[in-house]
Enzyme design. Structure first.
Site, PDB file in Angstrom:
ATOM      1  CE  LYS A  91      -4.421  -1.517   1.846  1.00  0.00           C
ATOM      2  NZ  LYS A  91      -5.580  -1.398   2.823  1.00  0.00           N
TER       3      LYS A  91
ATOM      4  CE  LYS B 289      -5.165  -7.481  -2.246  1.00  0.00           C
ATOM      5  NZ  LYS B 289      -5.259  -7.347  -0.736  1.00  0.00           N
TER       6      LYS B 289
ATOM      7  CE  LYS C  96     -13.348  -2.313  -1.042  1.00  0.00           C
ATOM      8  NZ  LYS C  96     -13.434  -2.119   0.361  1.00  0.00           N
TER       9      LYS C  96
HETATM   10  P1  TYM Z   1     -10.849  -5.358   3.167  1.00  0.00           P
HETATM   11  O1  TYM Z   1     -11.616  -4.239   3.303  1.00  0.00           O
HETATM   12  O2  TYM Z   1      -9.638  -4.915   2.114  1.00  0.00           O
HETATM   13  O3  TYM Z   1     -11.499  -6.736   2.703  1.00  0.00           O
HETATM   14  C1  TYM Z   1     -12.710  -7.124   3.167  1.00  0.00           C
HETATM   15  C2  TYM Z   1     -12.571  -8.591   3.045  1.00  0.00           C
HETATM   16  O4  TYM Z   1     -12.504  -8.894   1.612  1.00  0.00           O
HETATM   17  C3  TYM Z   1     -11.648  -9.822   1.421  1.00  0.00           C
HETATM   18  N1  TYM Z   1     -10.808  -9.649   0.082  1.00  0.00           N
HETATM   19  C4  TYM Z   1     -10.679 -10.482  -0.752  1.00  0.00           C
HETATM   20  N2  TYM Z   1     -10.821 -12.106  -0.954  1.00  0.00           N
HETATM   21  C5  TYM Z   1     -10.757 -13.024  -2.064  1.00  0.00           C
HETATM   22  N3  TYM Z   1     -10.095 -12.166  -3.077  1.00  0.00           N
HETATM   23  C6  TYM Z   1      -9.575 -11.014  -3.084  1.00  0.00           C
HETATM   24  N4  TYM Z   1      -9.453 -10.391  -4.318  1.00  0.00           N
HETATM   25  C7  TYM Z   1     -10.140 -10.072  -2.069  1.00  0.00           C
HETATM   26  N5  TYM Z   1      -9.988  -8.674  -1.826  1.00  0.00           N
HETATM   27  C8  TYM Z   1     -10.461  -8.530  -0.407  1.00  0.00           C
HETATM   28  C9  TYM Z   1     -10.479  -9.566   2.526  1.00  0.00           C
HETATM   29  O5  TYM Z   1      -9.591 -10.658   2.922  1.00  0.00           O
HETATM   30  C10 TYM Z   1     -11.210  -9.349   3.607  1.00  0.00           C
HETATM   31  O6  TYM Z   1     -11.617 -10.433   4.417  1.00  0.00           O
HETATM   32  N6  TYM Z   1      -7.777  -5.293   7.017  1.00  0.00           N
HETATM   33  C11 TYM Z   1      -8.885  -5.402   6.744  1.00  0.00           C
HETATM   34  C12 TYM Z   1     -10.311  -5.240   7.347  1.00  0.00           C
HETATM   35  C13 TYM Z   1     -10.102  -5.560   8.973  1.00  0.00           C
HETATM   36  C14 TYM Z   1     -10.253  -6.736   9.553  1.00  0.00           C
HETATM   37  C15 TYM Z   1     -10.306  -6.554  10.868  1.00  0.00           C
HETATM   38  C16 TYM Z   1     -10.651  -8.008   8.974  1.00  0.00           C
HETATM   39  C17 TYM Z   1      -9.795  -4.457   9.846  1.00  0.00           C
HETATM   40  N7  TYM Z   1     -10.010  -5.177  11.226  1.00  0.00           N
HETATM   41  C18 TYM Z   1     -10.528  -7.604  11.746  1.00  0.00           C
HETATM   42  C19 TYM Z   1     -10.763  -9.123   9.806  1.00  0.00           C
HETATM   43  C20 TYM Z   1     -10.759  -8.824  11.473  1.00  0.00           C
HETATM   44  C21 TYM Z   1      -9.099  -5.234   5.252  1.00  0.00           C
HETATM   45  O7  TYM Z   1      -8.730  -4.396   4.802  1.00  0.00           O
HETATM   46  O8  TYM Z   1     -10.235  -6.028   4.479  1.00  0.00           O
END
Ligand code: TYM
Length: 328
Positions: free
Chosen positions: A111, A194, A197
């Site tokens: 990032k 991957k 967004k």
């Molecule tokens: P975030 O907001 O980027 O994504 C949310 C969820 O979507 C999954 N994901 C994917 N899974 C498969 N293929 C992809 N291309 C893909 N892109 C995103 C992510 O693995 C996620 O499960 N840091 C986390 C948010 C967070 C969080 C937490 C998650 C903050 N606190 C506590 C679990 C527990 C994040 O940025 O997810």
């Protein structure tokens, strides 16, 4: 009954990777477990500086979470900034993780590199400490996420172990739960990255609210290779493997079984597009109904915040007692 927690950032439109990697599992797990799902606006603040944007994204994401099937009577859906304990435990976590551990996080490296000339906040670096707080506050046993979050769950376990060792048994050690298919949905135009967004182009990312014609076009234009042989091989044929994985996740069929059924790229692409569009149609319809009543969404989020706070307060107090802060 396991305690489950997982969260998503309100940083823009939800995409197919979020759904297949995470949200779909949140929905299927909600009746068997005690589930908490956060819209993590404090995390999104690491990359947001426009007034009002987080609030708008938050209500839209709430509508999407209910549209995909989270039942407000069963699942606790809350906004992170409504539960002050996240920030409070976040600081304690920052003091329990080392600079070296945070420096090894691949998501920070990716990032911060992508932001190039943009402002790179310290929050982007300490992000995993806040994520650890999100998870540990709820005594979560399981964290359903996509593959890209595994490292953050691992560091959460390390932080919890260190805290428990220093101050006595306080936190439950969580484990990451990823789906058998869809844990890593790749970009359609760059199948070695991957789906995200922040993809370079919109063409490689299928959004939950894309019209059926847009979805079908994106799949038709998916980058594959030139040898025209359908076979499941992630390394040699990442584009085809991604399409087989997506179709497999949507139809609950092993990707290798699907590979035997297709002989041409064209029909695989069009079937994939049609299956995704069909899966998303009822979600889009529910989203459009829900977003028309923001007052009701706000009410549901307030109920979620109350339930989340009740749990988070108890855990934070336990951590404060373990540390031995002078009581107020
Ligand atoms: P975030 O907001 O980027 O994504 C949310 C969820 O979507 C999954 N994901 C994917 N899974 C498969 N293929 C992809 N291309 C893909 N892109 C995103 C992510 O693995 C996620 O499960 N840091 C986390 C948010 C967070 C969080 C937490 C998650 C903050 N606190 C506590 C679990 C527990 C994040 O940025 O997810």
């Amino acid at each position: 009954m396991a305690r489950v927690l997982s969260c998503i950032q309100p940083t823009g439109d939800v995409h197919l990777g979020n759904y297949l990697g995470a949200l779909r599992n949140w929905v299927s797990g909600q009746h068997a477990n005690d589930v908490f799902h956060g819209i993590v606006d404090l995390h999104a603040l690491t990359v947001t500086d426009t007034p009002g944007e987080l609030g708008r994204n938050t209500i839209e994401l709430a509508a999407m979470l209910f549209a995909v099937g989270l039942d407000p009577l069963v699942a606790t859906v809350f906004v992170q900034s409504h539960v002050a304990e996240h920030s409070q435990l976040g600081w304690i976590m920052e003091c329990t993780v080392s600079f070296g551990e945070l420096s090894r996080m691949t998501q920070f490296k990716d990032k911060s590199a992508k932001r190039e000339a943009d402002f790179v906040s310290a929050g982007l670096f300490t992000y995993p400490a806040l994520q650890a707080a999100d998870i540990l506050l709820y005594d979560a046993n399981e964290v359903p996420v996509g593959d890209d979050q595994r490292q953050h769950i691992e560091i959460t376990r390390d932080i919890a172990t260190r805290f428990n060792h220093r101050f006595g048994d306080t936190f439950v050690l969580p484990k990451a739960v990823t789906p058998p298919a869809g844990a890593r949905v790749m970009d359609l135009t760059d199948p070695t990255s991957k789906m995200s967004k922040s993809s370079e182009t919109e063409a490689g990312c299928v959004y939950m609210l894309d019209a059926p014609s847009v979805i079908e076009k994106k799949f038709k234009r998916a980058v594959t290779d030139s040898d025209n042989e359908v076979r499941y091989d992630r390394d040699a044929k990442p584009g085809i493997a991604n399409l087989l994985d997506i179709l497999g996740a949507v139809t609950n069929t092993p990707a290798t079984t699907l590979a035997d059924q297709y002989h041409q790229y064209g029909s695989l692409k069009s079937d994939c597009g049609a299956a995704v569009a069909e899966m998303l149609a009822p979600i889009q319809q529910r989203y459009n109904e829900l977003i028309g009543d923001p007052a009701e969404l706000g009410r549901l989020l307030r109920i979620g915040a109350e339930k989340a706070t009740a749990v988070a307060q108890v855990t934070l107090e336990r951590a404060h007692r373990a540390i031995g802060f002078y009581p107020r």
